[in-house]
Design an enzyme around this catalytic site. Structure first.
Site, PDB file in Angstrom:
ATOM      1  N   CYS A 262     136.761 -50.655  25.089  1.00  8.07           N
ATOM      2  CA  CYS A 262     136.945 -51.726  26.061  1.00  8.07           C
ATOM      3  C   CYS A 262     136.014 -52.888  25.749  1.00  8.07           C
ATOM      4  CB  CYS A 262     136.675 -51.201  27.469  1.00  8.07           C
ATOM      5  SG  CYS A 262     136.739 -52.474  28.756  1.00  8.07           S
TER       6      CYS A 262
ATOM      7  N   ASP B 128      76.419 -34.691  44.955  1.00 10.71           N
ATOM      8  CA  ASP B 128      75.798 -34.608  43.638  1.00 10.71           C
ATOM      9  C   ASP B 128      76.039 -33.241  43.003  1.00 10.71           C
ATOM     10  OD1 ASP B 128      72.803 -36.579  44.406  1.00 10.71           O
ATOM     11  OD2 ASP B 128      74.832 -37.151  43.792  1.00 10.71           O
TER      12      ASP B 128
END
Lengths: 169, 545
Positions: B112, B347
């Site tokens: 197409c 920490d």
């Protein structure tokens, strides 16, 4: 002499070492000044932002402050460490005695931040406590009369954590 | 029921004769219901031919014999571009004979000229099956999917050309054709393919699905079809970072709205010419949107960073909170990667006690996403059994919104700490009692030296709300503190060379140092227990006090 204490090998603070004349017993500090030349006062140092823009750059021999003693003697304390000046301790302006009473803690003179690439070599150039004492011994043997001229010797020694570090410069 | 009417005959004839496929013809004739598009290609061709009263041997757009089609699909599997199997047939050009019937010079005008095969073979069952095979092979778990498809930009150019052609033809009949009267290619494509996907994979198509199947088409043969637009509308095609080609779909579509018809027709054939090959499938990919797992962790080690501690490629400390939790999740969810976030952090040498610190982990592209609450419980148990350095609780699936809530109010929270303090001078019980009476003590903290290399230099005012002491011996005591969020506790104890004032040392007139620190995290939580992925509830709220 003053000593530079590395904090996690990246930030150093300078304080005078025990062998420095200022810390000899009998001396009284009259005042401390951060005006090291007509155009330069360490008090004007201002850093901003995470990257500490605006810091004054220090070489090893760059003067940090002048110490005036009551007996007329004047001493200049040098940086000993290459880097950028973060802050100077304004407390010693109001309370100069802490320089002598608490040299390892509250009597610090300045905080210096070296370049990241240089921090390792600087730390390695420092002396251990033992090496420092050996230097002192040598100096005493080679001592010449001290003059009235202000020629401060600053020492910073190598670190053995948590001991403070010193190096001779 | 054939969807075209007498009115559409001229347009249909024109399009078919110039190489347009039946489904595209429907689109240009405004056929906007799904059923006709779903019929098989061959049937559509036959119906069209009947409608247009063309004899079979005159048919232009004949379906090729099975072998060529199979070859093309085989090459799809092998990953090679669609073959140029039509070159020997050449492009069929059609001449319209005076009596109105259409004669073909040669048959096999296969591809197409408008959709380049998208609405021919690429929307039919065989192709969809191939895609579904790949989806199934990828190993994702899903209960629905969203299908996204990407077409080559030059399709817009061809569509535009076909529109101009049809508009002109309809003008002859005094009919108008707006751009929006045409059914969009993508729409028609989805009408056809969605039911096929659902049937093949057994799940519904849902636009909101987290599982995405994407197919990208390309047509290398006609890549330069768009280039002429740059000369006419140069500012549509500014090069930007991260773009491989400047000719994106958006840019091309924008330029097409700006270009004048005469200029377009000068540069691009109307009708578009027929290509030699169909589109190629550039990629078929599956991906699942991120899922989120949240919980709380306690940290019992004084030697464990929250995130991996690596300097210059060297790992400084073994493992991390993040890895101890996430590694298990990564494996079970079969995810590509993760992002760990938590409500605050501590920490390396600080323990996290209390109810635990809220955390959330984003699992990126997880292959497995459905878990029962039992399975989540077992996963939590597994994590807890694998390490005594951390423990996890309240592990659950949450929505993305939960992360925002977790971070909210971090500044407002109060924190509780427990510290073991050393003093240089000898102390008696009475020497520390006064600390218990201090309420809402304001302290000024310069940026601690230990973080100065990565934080700006500043002074922070913080409040120590209350303290409680417990004497240990002449040189030690326990200190319990409730403080404002963001207080540096270690510096409050040792004073950080006088840069935190006041500090425990200055308050007690001693030299003090901190030997151990624990943080107690007790955020209260309003929660709705375990949400499953497809429910949209916000599950976890992180409150504070």
């Amino acid at each position: 002499m003053s000593k530079a204490n590395p904090v996690r090998t990246t930030v150093y603070y300078s304080t005078p070492t025990e062998s420095h004349p200022v810390l000899q017993s009998g001396k009284t500090i009259k005042s401390v000044s951060y005006q090291i030349s007509t155009n330069c006062s360490r008090l004007q140092n201002k850093v901003s932002g995470k990257f500490k823009r605006g810091a004054q750059f220090l070489t090893e021999l760059a003067p940090l402050c002048k110490i005036y003693c009551s007996d007329g003697e004047e001493y200049t304390v040098s940086s000993c460490v290459r880097g950028r000046l973060m802050e100077v301790n304004e407390n010693i302006l109001h309370e100069p005695s802490i320089l002598q009473e608490k040299p390892s803690t509250e009597g610090y003179i300045a905080v210096v931040l070296p370049k990241f690439e240089e921090s390792k070599s600087i730390t390695e150039g420092l002396l251990t406590q033992q090496q420092y004492e050996e230097v002192l011994v040598k100096r005493i043997h080679a001592a010449t009369a001290t003059s009235r001229a202000s020629r401060g010797i600053t020492t910073t020694t190598a670190p053995t954590p948590p001991q403070p570090a010193r190096s001779v410069c | 029921m054939f969807p075209l009417t007498e009115e559409n005959k001229h347009v249909a004839q024109l399009l078919l004769s110039t190489g347009t496929c039946p489904r595209c013809i429907f689109r240009f004739c405004g056929v906007d219901f799904h059923a006709p598009y779903k019929l098989p290609y061959k049937e559509l061709l036959n119906e069209l031919q009947k409608f247009l009263e063309i004899e079979k041997d005159e048919l232009v757009l004949e379906v090729p014999n099975p072998p060529p089609k199979k070859i093309r699909l085989q090459e799809l599997e092998d990953g090679i571009d669609g073959i140029d199997n039509l070159s020997q047939n050449g492009e069929g050009r059609v001449s319209v004979i005076e009596d109105g019937s259409i004669a073909s010079k040669s048959s096999n005008l296969n591809v197409c000229n408008v959709c380049l095969g998208i609405l021919q073979e690429f929307c039919e069952k065989e192709f969809i099956k191939k895609v579904c095979q790949k989806v199934e092979a990828s190993g994702f778990e899903f209960t629905n999917l969203v299908f996204s498809v990407s077409f080559p930009p030059q399709l817009s150019v061809r569509e535009h050309a076909a529109w101009l052609l049809v508009k002109q033809e309809m003008g002859k009949q005094s009919l108008s054709l707006g751009r929006n009267d045409i059914v969009q290619l993508k729409e028609a494509y989805k009408w056809i393919t969605h039911p096929l996907f659902s049937e093949e994979l057994g799940v519904p198509i849902d636009g909101k699905s987290l599982f995405e199947v994407s197919v990208v088409f390309a047509h290398p043969e006609t890549v330069e079809d768009c280039h002429f637009l740059r000369a006419i509308c140069p500012d549509c095609f500014k090069p930007a970072k991260n773009k491989q080609s400047v000719f994106t779909r958006m840019a091309v579509m924008k330029a097409l709205t700006k270009i004048k018809e005469e200029d377009f027709r000068k540069q691009f054939p109307c009708p578009p010419n027929s290509p030699k090959a169909v589109c190629t499938v550039l990629e078929i990919e599956c991906a699942h949107g991120a899922v989120f797992v949240a919980g709380r962790y306690n940290k019992y080690s004084r030697n464990l960073p929250q995130t991996p501690w690596i300097i210059d490629g060297e790992r400084k400390l073994e493992s991390s909170v993040e890895e101890l939790i996430s590694d298990h999740l990564l494996a079970v969810f079969k995810a590509e990667s993760f992002n760990f976030s938590s409500s605050g952090r501590e920490d390396v040498d600080v323990r996290t006690l209390g109810n635990g610190r809220p955390f959330a982990i984003e699992l990126v592209n997880p292959h497995r996403v459905h878990f029962t609450s039992q399975e989540i419980k077992e996963l939590q148990q597994k994590i807890n059994n694998s390490s005594n350095k951390i423990q996890v609780r309240d592990l659950q699936l949450v929505t993305r919104e939960a992360i925002g809530h977790m971070k909210e109010g971090e500044e407002e929270k109060t924190k509780s700490y427990s510290a073991l303090i050393w003093t240089n001078k000898v102390i008696q019980k009475k020497d520390i009692e006064f600390l218990n009476d201090i309420k809402d003590l304001k302290i000024d903290q310069k940026t601690p030296l230990r973080v100065l290399h990565r934080r700006p230099l500043a002074v922070r005012t913080r409040i120590i709300h209350s303290m409680e002491t417990r004497y240990v011996d002449e040189h030690h005591f326990h200190l319990y503190l409730k403080t404002q969020a963001g207080t540096y506790i270690k510096e409050f104890v040792h004073g950080d060379f006088g840069r935190t004032k006041p500090n425990i040392g200055s308050l007690m007139n001693v030299t003090a140092d901190i030997l151990e620190l624990d943080v107690e995290v007790n955020h209260f939580i309003v929660e709705v227990p375990i949400c499953t992925l497809n429910s949209a509830k916000v599950v976890l709220w992180w409150g504070g006090h």
